[in-house]
Motif scaffolding. Structure first.
Motif, short mmCIF file in Angstrom:
data_model
loop_
_atom_site.label_atom_id
_atom_site.label_comp_id
_atom_site.label_asym_id
_atom_site.label_seq_id
_atom_site.Cartn_x
_atom_site.Cartn_y
_atom_site.Cartn_z
N ARG A 1 0.86 -1.19 0.00
CA ARG A 1 0.00 0.00 0.00
C ARG A 1 0.89 1.23 0.00
O ARG A 1 1.73 1.40 0.87
CB ARG A 1 -0.88 0.02 1.24
CG ARG A 1 -1.81 1.21 1.30
CD ARG A 1 -2.64 1.15 2.60
NE ARG A 1 -3.68 2.13 2.63
CZ ARG A 1 -3.52 3.39 3.01
NH1 ARG A 1 -2.34 3.81 3.41
NH2 ARG A 1 -4.54 4.23 3.02
N ARG A 2 0.69 2.09 -0.98
CA ARG A 2 1.47 3.33 -1.07
C ARG A 2 0.51 4.50 -1.11
O ARG A 2 -0.43 4.53 -1.90
CB ARG A 2 2.34 3.32 -2.32
CG ARG A 2 3.38 2.24 -2.30
CD ARG A 2 4.21 2.22 -3.53
NE ARG A 2 5.10 1.08 -3.49
CZ ARG A 2 6.18 0.98 -4.21
NH1 ARG A 2 6.50 1.94 -5.05
NH2 ARG A 2 6.94 -0.08 -4.12
N SER A 3 0.77 5.48 -0.25
CA SER A 3 -0.08 6.67 -0.22
C SER A 3 0.81 7.91 -0.15
O SER A 3 2.04 7.81 -0.06
CB SER A 3 -1.03 6.62 0.98
OG SER A 3 -0.31 6.69 2.18
N ILE B 1 -6.17 6.62 0.29
CA ILE B 1 -5.71 6.28 -1.06
C ILE B 1 -6.42 7.15 -2.10
O ILE B 1 -5.85 7.45 -3.15
CB ILE B 1 -5.96 4.78 -1.34
CG1 ILE B 1 -5.03 3.93 -0.47
CG2 ILE B 1 -5.74 4.42 -2.80
CD1 ILE B 1 -3.57 4.05 -0.80
N GLY C 1 -2.23 7.46 -4.63
CA GLY C 1 -1.49 6.30 -4.18
C GLY C 1 -1.97 5.04 -4.87
O GLY C 1 -2.73 5.10 -5.84
N SER C 2 -1.56 3.89 -4.36
CA SER C 2 -1.94 2.64 -4.98
C SER C 2 -1.94 1.51 -3.96
O SER C 2 -1.30 1.58 -2.92
CB SER C 2 -0.97 2.29 -6.12
OG SER C 2 0.33 2.05 -5.58
#
Length: 160
Positions: free
Chosen positions: A117-119, A126, A130-131
């Motif tokens: 999880r990338r924010s 999200i 992000g993704s």
């Protein structure tokens, strides 16, 4: 009555421990010590077979399968070592197989999941950007054995 051994392994090295640098006579810092270790993962199999009196084959199989999941750093103060995360499965089993027959002896089933999880920042939804990536892998290892008796001529009387 022959033993069969199969070994398909991958070796890897990692930093298992460190020692802090010691001061030298001039008061400058020395070089820290690093200790590396080696480990291995993969598939090992040992098979022992012998013919029975009723024209079947008695088989003993030992199987060990291991996988390296990750090598992650662990920091304590100024020292960093690497933690090894590996998983494995193993079995030892006996079976009687008719001459010329094929049988399924065992199945290893494993699941692996990965989530990323990338924010834009901590606790930022999200939706703001992000993704999320998730993947799952399922692996089945199937052990199928075919056995047949081969006459080597041992014990047969030869005519002069």
């Amino acid at each position: 009555r022959h033993t069969f051994y199969y070994n398909n392994r991958v070796s890897f090295s990692y930093v298992s421990s460190t020692t802090p640098a010691t001061a030298t006579a001039g008061g400058t810092g020395g070089i820290p010590g690093i200790t590396t270790s080696q480990d291995e993962v993969g598939l090992k199999m040992l098979v022992y077979a012998s013919a029975t009196d009723n024209n079947s084959i008695a088989v003993t199989i030992s199987l060990d399968n291991s996988v390296l999941r990750a090598i992650t750093p662990f920091k304590s103060g100024e020292q960093t070592v690497q933690n090894v995360d590996k998983t494995g499965q193993g079995i030892t089993t006996d079976a009687i197989i008719r001459n010329g027959a094929t049988t399924v002896l065992t199945v290893f089933d494993s699941n692996a999941a990965q989530y990323d999880r990338r924010s834009l920042g901590h606790n930022i939804p999200i939706l703001a950007g992000g993704s999320i990536n998730a993947s799952r892998t399922r692996t089945a290892t199937l052990l199928v054995l075919s056995a047949s008796i081969k006459d080597t001529g041992a014990g047969q009387r030869q005519n002069p």
